[in-house]
Design a protein around this motif. Structure first.
Motif, PDB file in Angstrom:
ATOM      1  N   LEU A  73      11.498  13.822  76.723  1.00 14.61           N
ATOM      2  CA  LEU A  73      11.957  13.286  75.442  1.00 14.61           C
ATOM      3  C   LEU A  73      11.397  14.012  74.227  1.00 14.61           C
ATOM      4  N   GLY A  74      10.540  14.995  74.438  1.00 13.20           N
ATOM      5  CA  GLY A  74      10.038  15.782  73.325  1.00 13.20           C
ATOM      6  C   GLY A  74       9.039  15.068  72.447  1.00 13.20           C
ATOM      7  N   PHE A  75       8.200  14.217  73.019  1.00 13.76           N
ATOM      8  CA  PHE A  75       7.154  13.553  72.252  1.00 13.76           C
ATOM      9  C   PHE A  75       6.137  14.570  71.753  1.00 13.76           C
ATOM     10  N   THR A  76       5.591  14.322  70.557  1.00 11.77           N
ATOM     11  CA  THR A  76       4.437  15.084  70.104  1.00 11.77           C
ATOM     12  C   THR A  76       3.195  14.566  70.825  1.00 11.77           C
ATOM     13  N   SER A  77       2.122  15.324  70.769  1.00  4.12           N
ATOM     14  CA  SER A  77       0.889  14.909  71.444  1.00  4.12           C
ATOM     15  C   SER A  77       0.346  13.619  70.856  1.00  4.12           C
ATOM     16  N   THR A  78       0.448  13.466  69.531  1.00  8.42           N
ATOM     17  CA  THR A  78      -0.062  12.250  68.888  1.00  8.42           C
ATOM     18  C   THR A  78       0.875  11.067  69.083  1.00  8.42           C
ATOM     19  N   GLY A  79       2.163  11.329  69.155  1.00  9.17           N
ATOM     20  CA  GLY A  79       3.118  10.233  69.303  1.00  9.17           C
ATOM     21  C   GLY A  79       3.221   9.694  70.708  1.00  9.17           C
ATOM     22  N   LEU A  80       2.785  10.473  71.691  1.00 11.13           N
ATOM     23  CA  LEU A  80       2.946  10.075  73.090  1.00 11.13           C
ATOM     24  C   LEU A  80       2.217   8.780  73.409  1.00 11.13           C
ATOM     25  N   SER A  81       1.054   8.555  72.796  1.00  6.75           N
ATOM     26  CA  SER A  81       0.273   7.358  73.097  1.00  6.75           C
ATOM     27  C   SER A  81       1.024   6.082  72.761  1.00  6.75           C
ATOM     28  N   TRP A  82       2.017   6.169  71.852  1.00  8.91           N
ATOM     29  CA  TRP A  82       2.728   4.958  71.451  1.00  8.91           C
ATOM     30  C   TRP A  82       3.711   4.465  72.495  1.00  8.91           C
ATOM     31  N   ALA A 114      11.988   8.266  69.822  1.00  2.28           N
ATOM     32  CA  ALA A 114      12.016   7.076  68.968  1.00  2.28           C
ATOM     33  C   ALA A 114      12.683   5.912  69.684  1.00  2.28           C
ATOM     34  N   ALA A 115      13.755   6.183  70.415  1.00  2.00           N
ATOM     35  CA  ALA A 115      14.465   5.109  71.118  1.00  2.00           C
ATOM     36  C   ALA A 115      13.585   4.473  72.187  1.00  2.00           C
ATOM     37  N   LEU A 116      12.766   5.272  72.885  1.00  2.00           N
ATOM     38  CA  LEU A 116      11.883   4.700  73.899  1.00  2.00           C
ATOM     39  C   LEU A 116      10.835   3.798  73.271  1.00  2.00           C
ATOM     40  N   VAL A 117      10.253   4.209  72.165  1.00  2.00           N
ATOM     41  CA  VAL A 117       9.249   3.373  71.496  1.00  2.00           C
ATOM     42  C   VAL A 117       9.881   2.064  71.032  1.00  2.00           C
ATOM     43  N   ILE A 118      11.090   2.122  70.477  1.00  2.00           N
ATOM     44  CA  ILE A 118      11.772   0.905  70.036  1.00  2.00           C
ATOM     45  C   ILE A 118      12.043  -0.011  71.225  1.00  2.00           C
ATOM     46  N   ALA A 119      12.497   0.556  72.327  1.00  2.00           N
ATOM     47  CA  ALA A 119      12.750  -0.255  73.524  1.00  2.00           C
ATOM     48  C   ALA A 119      11.470  -0.898  74.032  1.00  2.00           C
ATOM     49  N   ARG A 120      10.359  -0.192  73.958  1.00  2.00           N
ATOM     50  CA  ARG A 120       9.079  -0.750  74.381  1.00  2.00           C
ATOM     51  C   ARG A 120       8.657  -1.902  73.473  1.00  2.00           C
ATOM     52  N   VAL A 121       8.943  -1.790  72.190  1.00  5.97           N
ATOM     53  CA  VAL A 121       8.640  -2.879  71.253  1.00  5.97           C
ATOM     54  C   VAL A 121       9.439  -4.122  71.627  1.00  5.97           C
ATOM     55  N   TYR A 176       3.789  -1.224  73.285  1.00  6.47           N
ATOM     56  CA  TYR A 176       3.898  -2.422  74.126  1.00  6.47           C
ATOM     57  C   TYR A 176       2.660  -3.298  73.967  1.00  6.47           C
ATOM     58  N   ILE A 177       1.468  -2.686  74.034  1.00  2.91           N
ATOM     59  CA  ILE A 177       0.223  -3.450  73.925  1.00  2.91           C
ATOM     60  C   ILE A 177       0.115  -4.134  72.571  1.00  2.91           C
ATOM     61  N   LEU A 178       0.439  -3.398  71.498  1.00  2.17           N
ATOM     62  CA  LEU A 178       0.300  -3.925  70.144  1.00  2.17           C
ATOM     63  C   LEU A 178       1.191  -5.128  69.914  1.00  2.17           C
ATOM     64  N   VAL A 179       2.475  -4.986  70.199  1.00  2.00           N
ATOM     65  CA  VAL A 179       3.427  -6.077  69.926  1.00  2.00           C
ATOM     66  C   VAL A 179       3.199  -7.247  70.874  1.00  2.00           C
ATOM     67  N   PHE A 180       2.956  -6.971  72.137  1.00  2.70           N
ATOM     68  CA  PHE A 180       2.675  -8.020  73.110  1.00  2.70           C
ATOM     69  C   PHE A 180       1.475  -8.849  72.670  1.00  2.70           C
ATOM     70  N   GLY A 181       0.408  -8.174  72.276  1.00  6.62           N
ATOM     71  CA  GLY A 181      -0.804  -8.882  71.893  1.00  6.62           C
ATOM     72  C   GLY A 181      -0.641  -9.725  70.639  1.00  6.62           C
ATOM     73  N   CYS A 182       0.077  -9.210  69.652  1.00  9.58           N
ATOM     74  CA  CYS A 182       0.136  -9.926  68.376  1.00  9.58           C
ATOM     75  C   CYS A 182       1.132 -11.079  68.389  1.00  9.58           C
TER      76      CYS A 182
END
Length: 475
Positions: A52-61, A111-118, A66-72
């Motif tokens: 999906l062409g993630f950057t190194s910094t963006g990959l952690s998201w 971006a679509a994968l991160v949104i789906a994870r949210v 998932y952890i952030l939204v699930f927890g809050c």
């Protein structure tokens, strides 16, 4: 909205066992699915980055979103079930999670994968606390409740290592996308079976604690974001400090609101019982300690031992087996030893396992350096979390079961985030924040981090000694 429950919410002591067993299997399977998705993509991150062409910094998201939204949202999801009907909110959460899982497997951009994870996390936050609450109201006899909560806790806790195993299997044999698609048939089955197996509560006019929901969601989100960023950027980072400060202010405002409102999002009375409060603290501390195991050992297995994703996932199998064993033992030992001593034993096993991991070196093999600690940690997790679930959920009033379950799972999520941020900071100091880490320095830093995790576990032992010595949580 009144705090009185409908007849369908009340314990169903006459419900046949053959009806309750499928309910337990369904709810445990759901919770396992939700927890697995917190770690299932960890070992697949390099493949996802290429696809999906993630950057190194963006990959952690991929994981952090998932952890952030699930927890809050856990507190909100738990209380929403108390107010609007646990079955209704549970089914809605499972449906959202299932649809988002399908979308996550079909995405063609980062971006679509991160949104789906949210969106996955939103559904998980609605389903998770209410799965726990539905177990509490379905199993009313003390013995039945103990073993059902023990199984639920142990299997749910086992989701973290199982997620690594499943992720390794799918990544090596099929694709990381398969780890998302597998949720679809499971989620559909749960959504369709729940109305048939779980009685529906009578609908009441409900009023949600909106000020509490806003401050709780914002506060927990800011804290988790700040802690996750601290793990990546350090504690002196400006946005990290700002997020933590905002989070603390919002949490303080939330507690002030909850002490004054008539229908609180988190009834403070759930902390009134001394043993329940201690169990919450122990849950938080053990989550802080255990997160280091998955984070650092995955790196050790892949970077130092050179194992691939599949073998790395299976390396955590002894931990999962330890959880299964203790899930059976907890229900039998709890009436004899009581919550205090089972928690002392569980926390002690985790502490000893962490101390063993401090002895890792570049020459350590799996059998000589990791097998015994893995077994100890798995058994410790099973005893500690299963007993904590019983101590918390067995004595809570029925109308607060969803809220109590939400607080329990929030403690686990926030504790994991706090532990990860603190231990990565410890690791950074131990390695001098070097950008390139030779294997020797990498392992030395991990050993110091495991020592920090052992300190967390020791604090959990101390908290367990504060529990009153009772034969069980219900007597």
């Amino acid at each position: 909205m009144t705090d009185q429950l409908s007849a369908a919410d009340l314990p169903r002591t006459s419900e046949p066992t053959f009806r309750r067993i499928p309910v337990l299997l369904m709810l445990v399977t759901c919770q396992l699915m939700l927890v697995i998705d917190a770690t299932v993509l960890n070992v697949a991150l390099p493949h996802i980055q290429i696809d999906l062409g993630f950057t190194s910094t963006g990959l952690s998201w991929v994981v952090n979103a998932y952890i952030l939204v699930f927890g809050c949202l856990l507190l909100l999801g738990g209380r929403a079930g108390d107010l609007f009907g646990r079955r209704r909110v549970f089914v809605a959460g499972v449906a959202v999670f299932t649809c988002a899982s399908l979308a996550a497997g079909l995405v063609d951009s980062a971006a679509a994968l991160v949104i789906a994870r949210v969106v996955q996390a939103i559904g998980a936050a609605a389903a998770g606390p209410n799965a726990l609450a539905l177990i509490t109201t379905t199993f009313t006899k003390e013995e039945d409740r103990h073993w059902s909560l023990a199984w639920f806790s142990a299997i749910a806790s086992g989701g973290f290592p199982i997620g690594l195993i499943v992720g390794g299997l799918f990544t090596d044999w099929l694709s990381w996308r398969a780890a998302m698609f597998i949720n679809v048939p499971i989620g559909l089955a749960i959504a369709l079976l729940t109305p048939r197996l779980v009685p529906a509560p009578t609908r009441h006019a409900a009023r949600l604690d909106l000020p509490g929901a806003i401050t709780a969601t914002g506060g927990v989100a800011a804290l988790i974001f700040g802690l996750l960023r601290a793990a990546e950027r350090g504690w002196s980072d400006g946005p990290t400090i700002a997020a933590l400060g905002i989070g603390l202010v919002l949490v303080a405002a939330f507690l002030a609101i909850e002490s004054r409102t008539g229908q609180p999002l988190m009834p403070l009375r759930v902390f009134a019982d001394r043993d329940r409060a201690a169990a919450y603290v122990i849950t938080f501390l053990m989550a802080m300690a255990m997160i280091s195991t998955f984070f650092f050992l995955t790196q050790f297995l892949q970077n130092v031992l050179g194992w691939n994703a599949l073998v790395t996932g299976f390396a955590f199998l002894p931990m999962a087996l330890g959880l299964v064993v203790t899930s059976r033992l907890t229900a039998r030992l709890l009436p004899r030893l009581g919550t205090k001593w089972l928690m002392v034993i569980g926390a002690s096993l985790i502490a000893v396992g962490m101390v063993c991991l401090t002895q890792l070196s570049t020459d350590s093999g799996y059998l000589s350096g990791l097998l015994v600690p893995m077994l100890l940690l798995g058994m410790g997790i099973g005893f500690t979390f299963a007993t904590a679930n019983v101590a918390i959920m067995s004595t809570v009033e029925a109308q607060d079961a969803g809220a109590a379950g939400g607080v329990l799972q929030t403690m686990q999520e926030v504790g994991s985030s706090v532990g990860l941020a603190v231990l990565i900071t410890v690791f950074g100091f131990a390695t001098g924040h070097a950008r390139v880490l030779p294997h020797g320095l990498l392992v030395d830093g991990m050993a110091v981090a495991f020592a920090g995790a052992a300190v967390f576990a020791a604090c959990g032992i101390a908290a367990a000694f504060g529990i009153r010595h009772r034969q069980s949580a219900d007597t």
